[in-house]
Design a protein around this motif. Structure first.
Motif, PDB file in Angstrom:
ATOM      1  N   ALA A   1     -20.954   2.725  -1.728  1.00  0.00           N
ATOM      2  CA  ALA A   1     -21.859   2.480  -1.312  1.00  0.00           C
ATOM      3  C   ALA A   1     -22.496   3.534   0.051  1.00  0.00           C
ATOM      4  O   ALA A   1     -23.738   3.207   0.049  1.00  0.00           O
ATOM      5  CB  ALA A   1     -21.197   0.839   0.022  1.00  0.00           C
TER       6      ALA A   1
ATOM      7  N   ASP B   1     -24.548  -4.675  -3.277  1.00  0.00           N
ATOM      8  CA  ASP B   1     -23.783  -4.004  -3.007  1.00  0.00           C
ATOM      9  C   ASP B   1     -23.265  -4.104  -1.208  1.00  0.00           C
ATOM     10  O   ASP B   1     -23.958  -3.898  -0.786  1.00  0.00           O
ATOM     11  CB  ASP B   1     -23.737  -2.614  -2.797  1.00  0.00           C
ATOM     12  CG  ASP B   1     -22.319  -2.234  -3.224  1.00  0.00           C
ATOM     13  OD1 ASP B   1     -21.685  -1.839  -1.642  1.00  0.00           O
ATOM     14  OD2 ASP B   1     -21.478  -0.440  -3.168  1.00  0.00           O
TER      15      ASP B   1
ATOM     16  N   GLU C   1     -22.669  -0.768   0.876  1.00  0.00           N
ATOM     17  CA  GLU C   1     -24.076  -0.652   1.166  1.00  0.00           C
ATOM     18  C   GLU C   1     -24.961  -1.563   2.601  1.00  0.00           C
ATOM     19  O   GLU C   1     -25.127  -1.190   3.490  1.00  0.00           O
ATOM     20  CB  GLU C   1     -24.655  -0.964   0.225  1.00  0.00           C
ATOM     21  CG  GLU C   1     -25.983   0.140   0.024  1.00  0.00           C
ATOM     22  CD  GLU C   1     -26.793  -0.478  -1.364  1.00  0.00           C
ATOM     23  OE1 GLU C   1     -26.662  -0.254  -2.491  1.00  0.00           O
ATOM     24  OE2 GLU C   1     -28.404  -0.437  -0.990  1.00  0.00           O
TER      25      GLU C   1
ATOM     26  N   PHE D   1     -14.811   1.321  -2.737  1.00  0.00           N
ATOM     27  CA  PHE D   1     -16.102   0.423  -2.130  1.00  0.00           C
ATOM     28  C   PHE D   1     -16.917   2.246  -1.362  1.00  0.00           C
ATOM     29  O   PHE D   1     -18.685   1.557  -1.472  1.00  0.00           O
ATOM     30  CB  PHE D   1     -15.774  -0.661  -1.969  1.00  0.00           C
ATOM     31  CG  PHE D   1     -14.767  -1.231  -2.810  1.00  0.00           C
ATOM     32  CD1 PHE D   1     -15.301  -2.113  -3.400  1.00  0.00           C
ATOM     33  CD2 PHE D   1     -13.746  -1.738  -3.102  1.00  0.00           C
ATOM     34  CE1 PHE D   1     -14.724  -2.941  -5.077  1.00  0.00           C
ATOM     35  CE2 PHE D   1     -12.939  -2.443  -3.610  1.00  0.00           C
ATOM     36  CZ  PHE D   1     -13.565  -3.125  -4.743  1.00  0.00           C
TER      37      PHE D   1
END
Lengths: 358, 358
Positions: A40, A307, A310, A36
């Motif tokens: 991101a 996201d 992000e 993840f």
């Protein structure tokens, strides 16, 4: 109630900086960071990864090869010694809970801003030491609560603030996942008390409804109750394969939550008010849905599915670049650690337990 | 897991009798009886209303005029004295909680079978007296839990029994309604401790997830915790305008529930298992939806939306006519009264409280 448009939203309403880059060293390159965090940051506007810190040279090499921006693969000792410290501006700590203090301490010593995963540490005392480490320095310390920049959650908070559901009364929340299906290893740190801290499911999962309720209500926990159960062999060293816990917040609302590390994937948080209700479902597993009900009308609000990592990284970078404080600072994270300490204590004593105040 | 068809269901699977009629005297003709019970009996296969018992002669007259089958409008004293007792076979008690004992006692003295609204009485001690009154007689005593014959709930129970969600782990439940919008009167009995008993929201609303979980899991409550809050003036005499309570069941599952008498209309009960989850939503307000999730597939099962009161009355009549026992007998209702006593005690003491065993 003020008139409220459900449609006009800026999913990056917090963003004030559009130029500049914060260069990150990622400390801990496990499942979460690889799956993840690295993508991101790659997708973010204001962040880049220039270093990774891990115990495995092979893993560091593999990650470096996948991301052009990463120039340095460091061991934990090299990181602590300040090797290649000029190559990054900030540190993301995503190691087992009980090692956060050490890495935050190193980052602070190097004058680097820190984004530290939640829960902040394994115990309340160690979390206090994390806050103490950054206190009185110029370092920005933020605890990584990704729900705070999730558009559906912010939208829900605004609706509640605008009185759309009247006075909040009770909350229902849950966060379950089949941990051993996701990470099929009984030796993982989340099941080891010396690394995870108080326990397995409230620390890792229950913290989501606990904290997101704080964000939605602008309220802090006052007292807690809890029941915990570990039945499966792999959970024998932690009290909470499953848990049910209740939280009284300082605005008078009562939250009723469950968490399970051996349950079907399910996440939800609902706020019932005197005039309506707001539901986040799914809530916490990287996708968030929003439903608002009032006066017999139920509206399903499809917010931008962003996201979440992000957005969290860009928010942190935005505040650092702008020289502005972060919402989830050390004191904010500490309140959850106080609540977690009380929740685990309450399960042992069977008593309603007051939450320590900062 | 056994192969399970989601489609083949008989919504009256419990029905064995198709001829015969049970003639009812309805004791208490308030909002619930008028709005839901009288039409339900009118629509039923095995029941008819022949008498109503109420303190208001005018109300009795109005109801008699609306239903051809009703020959007798009685006062409470006339009922207790056995006036027109030959005109009915069974008694439905739907008066304030603290008056159930008196009316069940009269019915038993007259040899009439009894369907008594839940909670069975205002306190544990009085509920024990209700069971005692019927004990050793030929009278069938059933407590009116309409969820037990709701097709979606029975369907959910079968799915759980067949292992569709694996081992149940945690439950999340809620039951809220805006009582003072529904019945705009601060002097109503649900807010008066001498008539409602321990409190307002767990007694009246929380009992639904508490009891439906027992039915779904075939498990009984062992220990409870609770937090209660009354903020609004009209609730000053009861502790639980809102409540959050947790229940440990004897199969090891943990339930986390909320109830509010001053919240937006919302009802839900979810069982999270190791392999899937089952959700009843809405759950308790005369309409029940069923969702089943497993292995990434979520199925919304649209069961027949039946008149829950009609089914409850027909089930009761079926058992009486067949000479078979009822599921929710006095002992069953008493377990909930033990749990309710413990839930209110736990809110006062702040301690996890064991639930008395019958």
């Amino acid at each position: 109630m003020a008139t409220y448009s459900l449609l006009e939203r800026d999913s990056r309403e917090w963003q004030t900086v559009h130029d500049g880059t914060v260069r990150f060293a990622l400390v801990g390159v496990g499942w979460w960071t690889q799956e993840f965090v690295l993508p991101a940051i790659e997708a973010s506007e204001l962040c880049t990864t220039t270093a990774v810190v891990t115990s495995s040279a092979a893993k560091a090499e593999r990650v470096r090869e996948s991301y052009d921006s990463i120039d340095h693969g460091l061991t934990y000792d090299e990181f602590a010694d300040g090797t290649a410290a000029e190559a990054y501006d900030a540190v993301y700590v995503c190691t087992p809970n009980a090692t956060h203090l050490e890495h935050v301490g190193s980052a602070v010593d190097l004058g680097k801003d820190v984004l530290c995963e939640k829960p902040m540490e394994a115990t309340r005392e160690r979390a206090e030491a994390v806050v103490e480490a950054a206190s009185g320095t110029d370092v920005t310390l933020m605890v990584a609560y990704r729900m705070h920049t999730e558009p559906a959650v912010r939208h829900a908070r605004d609706l509640i603030r605008d009185g759309v559901i009247g006075e909040p009364t009770v909350l229902n929340g849950e966060n379950s996942q089949p941990l051993l299906d996701m990470i099929p290893d009984a030796d993982q740190w989340r099941l080891a008390p010396d690394l995870t801290g108080y326990g397995a499911s409230v620390m890792d999962l229950g913290i989501y409804p606990l904290n997101t309720a704080r964000f939605l209500l602008d309220a802090d926990p006052v007292a807690v109750q809890s029941m915990m159960c570990s039945a499966r062999e792999e959970f024998e060293d932690v009290p909470d394969e499953h848990a049910a816990f209740s939280v009284e917040y300082d605005d008078g609302t009562l939250g009723s939550f469950t968490s399970s590390q051996n349950g079907s994937d399910e996440t939800r948080l609902e706020v019932v008010g005197t005039e309506g209700r707001i539901e986040l479902h799914p809530a916490f597993h990287m996708e968030t849905g929003l439903t608002v009900a009032r006066d017999g009308t139920t509206v399903s609000v499809e917010t931008e599915q962003v996201d979440q990592m992000e957005y969290e990284f860009d928010y942190f970078a935005n505040q650092v670049l702008a020289g502005e404080p972060v919402y989830a600072d050390g004191e904010h994270g500490l309140v959850d650690m106080y609540a977690l300490e009380a929740i685990y204590e309450a399960a042992e004593t069977g008593q309603t337990t007051s939450v320590r105040r900062p």
